[in-house]
Design a protein around this motif. Sequence first.
Motif, PDB file in Angstrom:
ATOM      1  N   HIS A 151      24.314  51.545   9.085  1.00 46.59           N
ATOM      2  CA  HIS A 151      25.752  51.739   9.288  1.00 46.59           C
ATOM      3  C   HIS A 151      26.316  50.581  10.119  1.00 46.59           C
ATOM      4  O   HIS A 151      25.583  49.740  10.623  1.00 46.59           O
ATOM      5  CB  HIS A 151      26.032  53.062   9.995  1.00 46.59           C
ATOM      6  N   HIS A 152      27.634  50.606  10.274  1.00 47.01           N
ATOM      7  CA  HIS A 152      28.349  49.575  11.027  1.00 47.01           C
ATOM      8  C   HIS A 152      27.960  49.620  12.505  1.00 47.01           C
ATOM      9  O   HIS A 152      27.413  50.612  13.011  1.00 47.01           O
ATOM     10  CB  HIS A 152      29.860  49.756  10.866  1.00 47.01           C
ATOM     11  N   VAL A 153      28.257  48.539  13.199  1.00 45.84           N
ATOM     12  CA  VAL A 153      27.809  48.380  14.588  1.00 45.84           C
ATOM     13  C   VAL A 153      28.445  49.385  15.544  1.00 45.84           C
ATOM     14  O   VAL A 153      27.937  49.601  16.646  1.00 45.84           O
ATOM     15  CB  VAL A 153      28.093  46.946  15.096  1.00 45.84           C
ATOM     16  N   HIS A 154      29.553  50.012  15.152  1.00 45.44           N
ATOM     17  CA  HIS A 154      30.249  50.924  16.060  1.00 45.44           C
ATOM     18  C   HIS A 154      29.711  52.353  15.988  1.00 45.44           C
ATOM     19  O   HIS A 154      30.113  53.199  16.788  1.00 45.44           O
ATOM     20  CB  HIS A 154      31.745  50.920  15.762  1.00 45.44           C
ATOM     21  N   LYS A 155      28.860  52.645  15.016  1.00 44.36           N
ATOM     22  CA  LYS A 155      28.322  54.001  14.907  1.00 44.36           C
ATOM     23  C   LYS A 155      27.272  54.220  15.984  1.00 44.36           C
ATOM     24  O   LYS A 155      26.311  53.471  16.085  1.00 44.36           O
ATOM     25  CB  LYS A 155      27.727  54.228  13.517  1.00 44.36           C
ATOM     26  N   LYS A 156      27.447  55.272  16.788  1.00 43.54           N
ATOM     27  CA  LYS A 156      26.607  55.477  17.949  1.00 43.54           C
ATOM     28  C   LYS A 156      25.406  56.383  17.658  1.00 43.54           C
ATOM     29  O   LYS A 156      24.324  56.165  18.196  1.00 43.54           O
ATOM     30  CB  LYS A 156      27.435  56.061  19.105  1.00 43.54           C
ATOM     31  N   ASP A 157      25.587  57.439  16.865  1.00 46.67           N
ATOM     32  CA  ASP A 157      24.481  58.368  16.656  1.00 46.67           C
ATOM     33  C   ASP A 157      23.443  57.775  15.715  1.00 46.67           C
ATOM     34  O   ASP A 157      23.769  57.088  14.757  1.00 46.67           O
ATOM     35  CB  ASP A 157      24.985  59.708  16.112  1.00 46.67           C
ATOM     36  N   ALA A 158      22.180  58.029  16.025  1.00 49.06           N
ATOM     37  CA  ALA A 158      21.078  57.532  15.201  1.00 49.06           C
ATOM     38  C   ALA A 158      19.874  58.463  15.402  1.00 49.06           C
ATOM     39  O   ALA A 158      19.515  58.742  16.550  1.00 49.06           O
ATOM     40  CB  ALA A 158      20.723  56.093  15.578  1.00 49.06           C
TER      41      ALA A 158
END
Length: 240
Positions: A151-158
């Motif tokens: 996902h894009h760099v701004h997505k926090k959950d992983a």
Amino acid sequence: MNEAPQPIRILIHGASGRMGQALLRLAEERDDIVVVAAVSRSQPAQRVVEGVAHFAVSELAGAPEFDAAIDFSLPEGFDAILQLCAERGAALVSGTTGLEVAQRDAMAAASTRIPLLWAANFSLGVAVLSELVERAAAALPGWDCDIVESHHVHKKDAPSGTALALGASAEQGGAQPRYQSLRAGDIVGEHFVQFTTLGERIELNHRATNRDIFARGALHAAVRLARRAPGSYRLRDLLS
């Protein structure tokens, strides 16, 4: 001569957000949908925009009758729309994330009275992928299962909610998935599921290149869900 079916009346909850705006825009392209209300947290600057009545969350009880609500809001706004749907016997399609355990319990209770769907991802392609993953896991006992999401760099959950949902499908089929996450650039969403054993490998992959697919999937779900029997549904249950 048979009359054409009446359009499904839709209420959009969380209309000022990115998904809400996409839903309003894309609903105009469909003849089987009419948006009767758009609900946002703040007081609307205009009461009617392009034929759609706008309401603040505090005015939710005054919204006109609807067949299904589509909710992409915040956890603090979820209880009110769930209660309204239950009171009016309307279907609820929700993609609101971060819900508390008590809110999920309330959804389960409401599903005995109304048709209800909550999903982490409204891509129809991902719904098909989920089914394929479960079938592959069941057919390939003992194979390694790896899920890689980007996902894009701004997505926090992983891992992403979609990756975890795919993992749940794999577990349903008997696999034990492992996860890897990548955050780079402006990737909308990519999910790669791999089953591996000695000498062979199966790869299942889905790439999203436009966020409109999620709004289209939610509209599809609302049309299929409206006027169905009460129950808790998955997006894959509404593909046809």
